[in-house]
Enzyme design. Structure first.
Site, short mmCIF file in Angstrom:
data_model
loop_
_atom_site.label_atom_id
_atom_site.label_comp_id
_atom_site.label_asym_id
_atom_site.label_seq_id
_atom_site.Cartn_x
_atom_site.Cartn_y
_atom_site.Cartn_z
N ARG A 1 68.01 71.09 42.35
CA ARG A 1 68.69 69.84 42.87
C ARG A 1 68.81 70.18 44.22
NH1 ARG A 1 75.41 68.33 41.25
NH2 ARG A 1 74.92 70.32 41.74
N SER B 1 87.30 73.40 49.60
CA SER B 1 86.44 73.36 48.94
C SER B 1 85.30 74.54 49.75
CB SER B 1 85.41 72.08 48.37
OG SER B 1 84.41 72.35 47.89
N TYR C 1 79.75 65.85 52.76
CA TYR C 1 81.63 66.10 51.99
C TYR C 1 81.55 66.51 52.75
CZ TYR C 1 84.20 67.91 48.46
OH TYR C 1 84.92 68.98 47.88
N GLY D 1 94.22 61.44 40.66
CA GLY D 1 92.99 61.63 40.23
C GLY D 1 92.84 62.78 39.51
N LYS E 1 85.20 68.22 54.89
CA LYS E 1 86.71 69.46 54.75
C LYS E 1 86.06 70.02 55.34
CE LYS E 1 87.51 68.34 50.10
NZ LYS E 1 88.57 67.31 50.16
P1 NAD Z 1 89.29 63.14 41.93
O1 NAD Z 1 88.14 61.15 42.99
O2 NAD Z 1 89.83 62.55 40.93
O3 NAD Z 1 90.83 62.52 42.46
C1 NAD Z 1 91.05 61.96 43.87
C2 NAD Z 1 91.84 60.90 43.85
O4 NAD Z 1 92.25 59.96 45.30
C3 NAD Z 1 91.71 59.03 43.19
O5 NAD Z 1 92.46 59.30 42.71
C4 NAD Z 1 91.31 58.27 44.48
O6 NAD Z 1 91.08 57.21 43.83
C5 NAD Z 1 91.69 58.60 45.06
N1 NAD Z 1 91.27 58.23 46.87
C6 NAD Z 1 90.16 59.00 47.01
N2 NAD Z 1 90.24 58.06 48.48
C7 NAD Z 1 91.59 57.04 48.53
C8 NAD Z 1 91.82 56.57 50.19
N3 NAD Z 1 91.37 56.42 50.71
N4 NAD Z 1 93.77 56.33 49.34
C9 NAD Z 1 93.79 56.51 48.41
N5 NAD Z 1 93.77 57.54 47.26
C10 NAD Z 1 92.03 57.67 47.78
O7 NAD Z 1 89.14 64.37 42.68
P2 NAD Z 1 89.37 65.35 42.18
O8 NAD Z 1 88.04 66.31 41.30
O9 NAD Z 1 90.68 65.81 41.65
O10 NAD Z 1 89.85 66.62 43.84
C11 NAD Z 1 90.44 66.46 44.61
C12 NAD Z 1 90.34 67.18 46.10
O11 NAD Z 1 89.60 68.48 45.41
C13 NAD Z 1 89.19 66.54 46.61
O12 NAD Z 1 90.06 66.58 48.12
C14 NAD Z 1 88.65 67.11 46.79
O13 NAD Z 1 87.20 67.27 47.35
C15 NAD Z 1 88.76 68.54 45.91
N6 NAD Z 1 87.52 69.28 45.46
C16 NAD Z 1 87.44 68.68 44.85
C17 NAD Z 1 86.99 70.07 43.53
C18 NAD Z 1 86.12 69.58 42.26
O14 NAD Z 1 84.94 70.10 41.81
N7 NAD Z 1 86.60 68.37 41.70
C19 NAD Z 1 86.03 71.20 44.45
C20 NAD Z 1 86.73 71.18 45.54
C21 NAD Z 1 87.20 70.19 46.39
N1 UFG Z 2 73.92 71.43 37.08
C1 UFG Z 2 72.73 71.20 36.56
N2 UFG Z 2 72.79 70.11 35.63
C2 UFG Z 2 74.07 69.24 35.52
C3 UFG Z 2 74.65 69.10 36.45
C4 UFG Z 2 75.23 70.46 38.30
O1 UFG Z 2 72.06 72.35 36.11
O2 UFG Z 2 73.97 67.49 35.72
C5 UFG Z 2 73.84 72.42 37.76
C6 UFG Z 2 73.92 72.80 39.38
O3 UFG Z 2 72.67 73.08 40.17
C7 UFG Z 2 74.84 73.98 39.78
C8 UFG Z 2 76.29 73.97 38.35
O4 UFG Z 2 75.32 73.70 37.05
O5 UFG Z 2 73.96 75.19 39.20
C9 UFG Z 2 77.31 73.51 38.90
O6 UFG Z 2 76.76 72.16 39.67
P1 UFG Z 2 78.42 71.31 39.17
O7 UFG Z 2 77.70 70.05 40.40
O8 UFG Z 2 79.21 71.23 39.26
O9 UFG Z 2 78.92 71.95 41.30
P2 UFG Z 2 78.78 72.53 42.01
O10 UFG Z 2 78.76 73.97 42.85
O11 UFG Z 2 77.42 72.25 43.10
O12 UFG Z 2 79.79 71.65 43.54
C10 UFG Z 2 81.28 72.09 43.28
C11 UFG Z 2 81.62 70.34 43.50
C12 UFG Z 2 81.73 70.25 45.03
C13 UFG Z 2 82.82 71.40 45.60
C14 UFG Z 2 82.41 72.91 44.49
C15 UFG Z 2 82.95 73.73 45.49
O13 UFG Z 2 80.68 69.44 43.01
O14 UFG Z 2 82.22 69.30 45.46
O15 UFG Z 2 81.33 72.62 43.80
O16 UFG Z 2 82.16 74.95 44.83
F1 UFG Z 2 82.24 71.46 46.62
#
Ligand code: NAD
Ligand code: UFG
Length: 337
Positions: free
Chosen positions: A291, A125, A149, A11, A153
């Site tokens: 949102r 997160s 979600y 990922g 966590k």
């Molecule tokens: P991502 O979706 O790019 O990566 C997750 C990976 O897990 C993917 O490759 C997917 O194929 C794999 N996966 C999902 N379910 C699976 C399963 N059952 N078995 C095996 N593989 C599986 O997401 P990411 O952005 O890289 O996020 C990684 C972690 O960080 C996640 O736990 C996410 O909740 C956490 N996180 C992400 C963000 C963000 O904004 N990207 C913010 C806070 C926390």
């Molecule tokens: N936003 C827009 N337009 C879009 C997308 C987002 O205006 O098309 C705004 C949102 O309203 C927010 C900001 O951009 O104000 C950031 O939004 P994101 O969706 O990029 O990020 P969030 O902070 O909502 O959430 C992200 C991850 C969650 C994680 C969280 C941790 O999606 O999984 O950060 O802080 F839990």
């Protein structure tokens, strides 16, 4: 340390962390079912590092597959990224989210126990803080969840704390990420969401590259200086390096929760303008209603990570935008380009 198992290692965050681990001399085993990623990413990781990645195609909900991966490669630690992560989808399909995230994590923990591995980094997160009662957020801020979600966590964090109380020899790092953005400076790996991006930065990048017409900015009446939401965006490579530092720190039994963020908040409009400057593209946008579930502002107090790990996010907003743009315009359709 022996090889490290990265669940979800194909990922967005897992692939960038894999690069930093390989560059630091670790062996990695990626365990992924590719439900939200593309196998091509691992070729790119190998291209960047000149090292090879072990891949196990598997599902974290199957303990036997996890155990086989750990024993085959003699893994000594697990970094558990695998997860479903779309907040909106989690409200429509809560059972799938609890099954994949909570049940899946239980299988990861049971496989670790069965194979005698007790060193774990878990991707948590900032969403576990719910609606901020004060800013910047400290690790001691009360925890709560406003969607499935986030609740998945929080449940996992509680499970990990219970596990450590019962088995204090475990070495557990709970890493609470704020808003990871950006891409590796090579432009070879980056964020590649399936379908319409939920998150701001990948949406902006797809507008800039011509895949989408207009950014919708959700809410212009927040109590912030320009009325748009404020978040703590951090460069994914800084985040990846945070994992390396945290792993080094897990040389003694503990269960530690740490914020990984920059401590600085930027508004949606500030991000749009920074991206326009870095890419030289105009990002057409329109305002839309708030949102559901979004908070006005969310940013970290990252001082504990600095004190404990010596880690601090170094890359600027300009770098985050430049690197996102390089990745996106070299890979217009992501790994399927
Ligand atoms: P991502 O979706 O790019 O990566 C997750 C990976 O897990 C993917 O490759 C997917 O194929 C794999 N996966 C999902 N379910 C699976 C399963 N059952 N078995 C095996 N593989 C599986 O997401 P990411 O952005 O890289 O996020 C990684 C972690 O960080 C996640 O736990 C996410 O909740 C956490 N996180 C992400 C963000 C963000 O904004 N990207 C913010 C806070 C926390
Ligand atoms: N936003 C827009 N337009 C879009 C997308 C987002 O205006 O098309 C705004 C949102 O309203 C927010 C900001 O951009 O104000 C950031 O939004 P994101 O969706 O990029 O990020 P969030 O902070 O909502 O959430 C992200 C991850 C969650 C994680 C969280 C941790 O999606 O999984 O950060 O802080 F839990």
């Amino acid at each position: 340390m022996g090889p490290i198992l990265l669940t979800g290692g194909a990922g967005y965050i897992g692939s960038h962390t894999g690069v930093e681990l390989l560059n630091a001399g670790h062996d990695i085993v990626v365990f992924d079912n590719f439900s939200n990623s593309h196998p091509e990413v691992l070729d790119r990781v190998e291209q960047i590092t000149g090292k090879s990645v072990h891949l196990v195609r598997g599902d974290i909900r199957h303990q036997a597959e996890l155990e086989a991966a750990i024993t085959t490669y003699n893994c000594q630690a697990v970094i558990h990224f695998a997860c479903l992560k779309a907040v909106g989808e989690s409200m429509e399909r809560p059972l799938e989210y609890y099954e994949n995230n909570v049940l899946g994590t239980l299988q990861v923990l049971q496989a670790m126990r069965a194979t005698g591995v007790n060193t774990l980094l878990f991707s948590s997160s900032a969403t576990v803080y719910g609606v901020p009662q004060y800013l910047p957020l400290k690790e001691t801020h009360p925890l709560s969840a406003t969607n499935p979600y986030a609740r998945s966590k929080l449940i996992i964090e509680d499970i990990l704390r219970d596990l450590h109380r019962a088995n204090p020899e475990w070495r557990i790092g709970i890493l609470r990420y704020f808003n990871p953005v950006g891409a590796h400076e090579s432009g070879l790996i980056g964020e590649d969401p399936l379908g319409v991006p939920n998150n701001l930065m990948p949406f902006i990048a797809q507008v800039a590259v011509g895949r989408r017409n207009t950014l919708q900015i959700w809410g212009r009446d927040y109590p912030t200086p320009d009325g748009t939401g404020i978040r703590d965006y951090l460069h994914v490579v800084d985040l990846a390096i945070g994992h390396l530092r945290a792993l080094q720190h897990l040389d003694t039994p503990q269960c530690l929760s740490l914020n990984l963020g920059t401590g600085t908040g930027y508004s949606v409009l500030e991000i749009v303008h920074a991206f326009e400057k870095s890419s030289g593209k105009t990002i057409p946008y329109e305002f839309a209603p708030r949102r559901t579930g979004d908070v006005a502002s969310c940013y970290a107090d990252p001082s504990l990570a600095l004190a404990v790990l010596g880690w601090k996010a170094e890359r600027t907003l300009e770098r985050m935008c430049e690197d996102t743009w390089r990745w996106q315009h070299h890979n217009i359709h992501g790994y399927r380009s």
